[in-house]
Design a protein around this motif. Structure first.
Motif, PDB file in Angstrom:
ATOM      1  N   UNK A 132       0.856  -1.187   0.000  1.00 26.30           N
ATOM      2  CA  UNK A 132       0.000   0.000   0.000  1.00 26.30           C
ATOM      3  C   UNK A 132       0.889   1.232   0.000  1.00 26.30           C
ATOM      4  N   UNK A 133       0.541   2.213  -0.829  1.00 30.37           N
ATOM      5  CA  UNK A 133       1.394   3.378  -1.048  1.00 30.37           C
ATOM      6  C   UNK A 133       1.727   4.105   0.251  1.00 30.37           C
ATOM      7  N   UNK A 134       0.729   4.438   1.034  1.00 29.56           N
ATOM      8  CA  UNK A 134       0.959   5.222   2.259  1.00 29.56           C
ATOM      9  C   UNK A 134       1.855   4.464   3.243  1.00 29.56           C
ATOM     10  N   UNK A 135       1.606   3.165   3.405  1.00 30.93           N
ATOM     11  CA  UNK A 135       2.417   2.374   4.332  1.00 30.93           C
ATOM     12  C   UNK A 135       3.853   2.225   3.823  1.00 30.93           C
ATOM     13  N   UNK A 136       4.000   1.987   2.516  1.00 29.72           N
ATOM     14  CA  UNK A 136       5.337   1.844   1.941  1.00 29.72           C
ATOM     15  C   UNK A 136       6.115   3.152   2.070  1.00 29.72           C
ATOM     16  N   UNK A 137       5.466   4.288   1.806  1.00 34.40           N
ATOM     17  CA  UNK A 137       6.120   5.592   1.965  1.00 34.40           C
ATOM     18  C   UNK A 137       6.606   5.746   3.410  1.00 34.40           C
ATOM     19  N   UNK A 138       5.789   5.349   4.371  1.00 38.60           N
ATOM     20  CA  UNK A 138       6.183   5.428   5.781  1.00 38.60           C
ATOM     21  C   UNK A 138       7.365   4.530   6.102  1.00 38.60           C
ATOM     22  N   UNK A 139       7.371   3.310   5.553  1.00 42.17           N
ATOM     23  CA  UNK A 139       8.485   2.389   5.793  1.00 42.17           C
ATOM     24  C   UNK A 139       9.793   2.940   5.208  1.00 42.17           C
ATOM     25  N   UNK A 140       9.697   3.483   3.998  1.00 41.12           N
ATOM     26  CA  UNK A 140      10.895   4.018   3.350  1.00 41.12           C
ATOM     27  C   UNK A 140      11.389   5.261   4.099  1.00 41.12           C
ATOM     28  N   UNK A 141      10.462   6.125   4.522  1.00 41.86           N
ATOM     29  CA  UNK A 141      10.886   7.328   5.242  1.00 41.86           C
ATOM     30  C   UNK A 141      11.556   6.973   6.563  1.00 41.86           C
ATOM     31  N   UNK A 142      11.062   5.934   7.210  1.00 43.20           N
ATOM     32  CA  UNK A 142      11.698   5.475   8.458  1.00 43.20           C
ATOM     33  C   UNK A 142      13.104   4.949   8.183  1.00 43.20           C
ATOM     34  N   UNK A 143      13.242   4.188   7.106  1.00 43.58           N
ATOM     35  CA  UNK A 143      14.556   3.624   6.762  1.00 43.58           C
ATOM     36  C   UNK A 143      15.551   4.724   6.378  1.00 43.58           C
ATOM     37  N   UNK A 144      15.060   5.807   5.762  1.00 42.17           N
ATOM     38  CA  UNK A 144      15.923   6.921   5.358  1.00 42.17           C
ATOM     39  C   UNK A 144      16.046   7.994   6.436  1.00 42.17           C
ATOM     40  N   UNK A 145      15.291   7.829   7.515  1.00 46.68           N
ATOM     41  CA  UNK A 145      15.282   8.788   8.618  1.00 46.68           C
ATOM     42  C   UNK A 145      14.896  10.187   8.126  1.00 46.68           C
ATOM     43  N   UNK A 146      13.753  10.250   7.417  1.00 47.33           N
ATOM     44  CA  UNK A 146      13.233  11.532   6.951  1.00 47.33           C
ATOM     45  C   UNK A 146      11.710  11.513   7.089  1.00 47.33           C
ATOM     46  N   UNK A 147      11.094  12.644   6.955  1.00 47.82           N
ATOM     47  CA  UNK A 147       9.635  12.743   7.049  1.00 47.82           C
ATOM     48  C   UNK A 147       9.018  12.242   5.737  1.00 47.82           C
ATOM     49  N   UNK A 148       7.896  11.518   5.801  1.00 47.11           N
ATOM     50  CA  UNK A 148       7.257  11.016   4.574  1.00 47.11           C
ATOM     51  C   UNK A 148       6.877  12.124   3.587  1.00 47.11           C
ATOM     52  N   UNK A 149       6.699  13.340   4.073  1.00 44.86           N
ATOM     53  CA  UNK A 149       6.358  14.467   3.211  1.00 44.86           C
ATOM     54  C   UNK A 149       7.432  14.712   2.152  1.00 44.86           C
ATOM     55  N   UNK A 150       8.679  14.335   2.447  1.00 44.32           N
ATOM     56  CA  UNK A 150       9.787  14.577   1.527  1.00 44.32           C
ATOM     57  C   UNK A 150       9.984  13.458   0.510  1.00 44.32           C
ATOM     58  N   UNK A 151       9.095  12.461   0.510  1.00 42.90           N
ATOM     59  CA  UNK A 151       9.202  11.347  -0.426  1.00 42.90           C
ATOM     60  C   UNK A 151       8.045  11.343  -1.403  1.00 42.90           C
ATOM     61  N   UNK A 152       8.354  11.051  -2.651  1.00 42.79           N
ATOM     62  CA  UNK A 152       7.340  10.858  -3.686  1.00 42.79           C
ATOM     63  C   UNK A 152       7.598   9.504  -4.321  1.00 42.79           C
ATOM     64  N   UNK A 153       6.532   8.752  -4.559  1.00 41.58           N
ATOM     65  CA  UNK A 153       6.637   7.458  -5.229  1.00 41.58           C
ATOM     66  C   UNK A 153       6.048   7.592  -6.627  1.00 41.58           C
ATOM     67  N   UNK A 154       6.757   7.074  -7.613  1.00 38.38           N
ATOM     68  CA  UNK A 154       6.322   7.147  -9.002  1.00 38.38           C
ATOM     69  C   UNK A 154       6.279   5.751  -9.596  1.00 38.38           C
ATOM     70  N   UNK A 155       5.299   5.542 -10.465  1.00 30.54           N
ATOM     71  CA  UNK A 155       5.220   4.286 -11.216  1.00 30.54           C
ATOM     72  C   UNK A 155       4.890   4.643 -12.653  1.00 30.54           C
ATOM     73  N   UNK A 156       5.751   4.242 -13.570  1.00 32.73           N
ATOM     74  CA  UNK A 156       5.591   4.531 -14.999  1.00 32.73           C
ATOM     75  C   UNK A 156       5.434   6.034 -15.240  1.00 32.73           C
ATOM     76  N   UNK A 157       6.167   6.857 -14.499  1.00 36.74           N
ATOM     77  CA  UNK A 157       6.174   8.293 -14.686  1.00 36.74           C
ATOM     78  C   UNK A 157       5.071   9.061 -13.974  1.00 36.74           C
ATOM     79  N   UNK A 158       4.124   8.367 -13.354  1.00 38.21           N
ATOM     80  CA  UNK A 158       3.024   9.042 -12.650  1.00 38.21           C
ATOM     81  C   UNK A 158       3.206   8.910 -11.148  1.00 38.21           C
TER      82      UNK A 158
END
Length: 178
Positions: A121-147
């Motif tokens: 799920x996008x929101x959960x994955x963004x949270x997991x990645x932000x935790x791993x990178x030690x940053x706020x989820x607001x600073x992450x964008x996920x793209x698939x096929x350019x969108x």
């Protein structure tokens, strides 16, 4: 064997080139119409002769986090970020499966993080990645096929390796090395 020549007219000047190869004819015309003032300086050269590296400086010491281009100096990289990427410093990462983990890597192939039991799920994955990178989820964008994928993306993420992560590092080109 007698060589045959074809004639090409360019800017009212006659150019004779060997007719043996259309590629050679075009190359000769290009050199004739666009002469370089001398040998190309090393700072203007790119690639290593392979298709995969056309236009990429292979030996540059400073690498752009967003597009993987390399530069000889920090100043050249700063100018690139300022005028090519709108003066915002981003880091782009690819995702891949590494055993049971999800691995995030820079465009240069450096491992930046790992997530165990990654969500589809996008929101959960963004949270997991932000935790791993030690940053706020607001600073992450996920793209698939350019969108860009929104948190309310209805479908589950079937092909997680098709997702690209973009991290806003919160700096402009003048402060990218702070």
């Amino acid at each position: 064997a007698q060589a045959t020549f074809s004639q090409e007219r360019s800017r009212h000047t006659l150019l004779l080139v060997p007719a043996s190869s259309p590629t050679k004819q075009l190359a000769a015309m290009f050199r004739f119409m666009n002469p370089l003032p001398g040998p190309m300086p090393a700072s203007a050269r790119s690639g290593d002769g392979t298709i995969a590296n056309v236009g990429l400086r292979i030996r540059g010491a400073c690498q752009c986090q967003e597009c993987n281009q390399r530069f000889d100096t920090e100043k050249a990289l700063q100018l690139h970020v300022k005028y090519i990427h709108g003066d915002k410093v981003f880091r782009v990462m690819t995702l891949s499966k590494a055993d049971a983990d999800l691995q995030g890597s820079s465009l240069g192939g450096q491992e930046l993080f790992r997530v165990r039991k990654a969500s589809t799920k996008v929101q959960e994955l963004r949270g997991q990645i932000s935790e791993a990178l030690d940053c706020h989820p607001l600073f992450l964008s996920l793209f698939q096929h350019g969108s860009e994928l929104n948190d309310d993306h209805a479908n589950s993420l079937d092909d997680i390796e098709a997702i690209t992560v973009r991290q806003d590092l919160g700096r402009d080109s003048n402060h990218m090395f702070d």
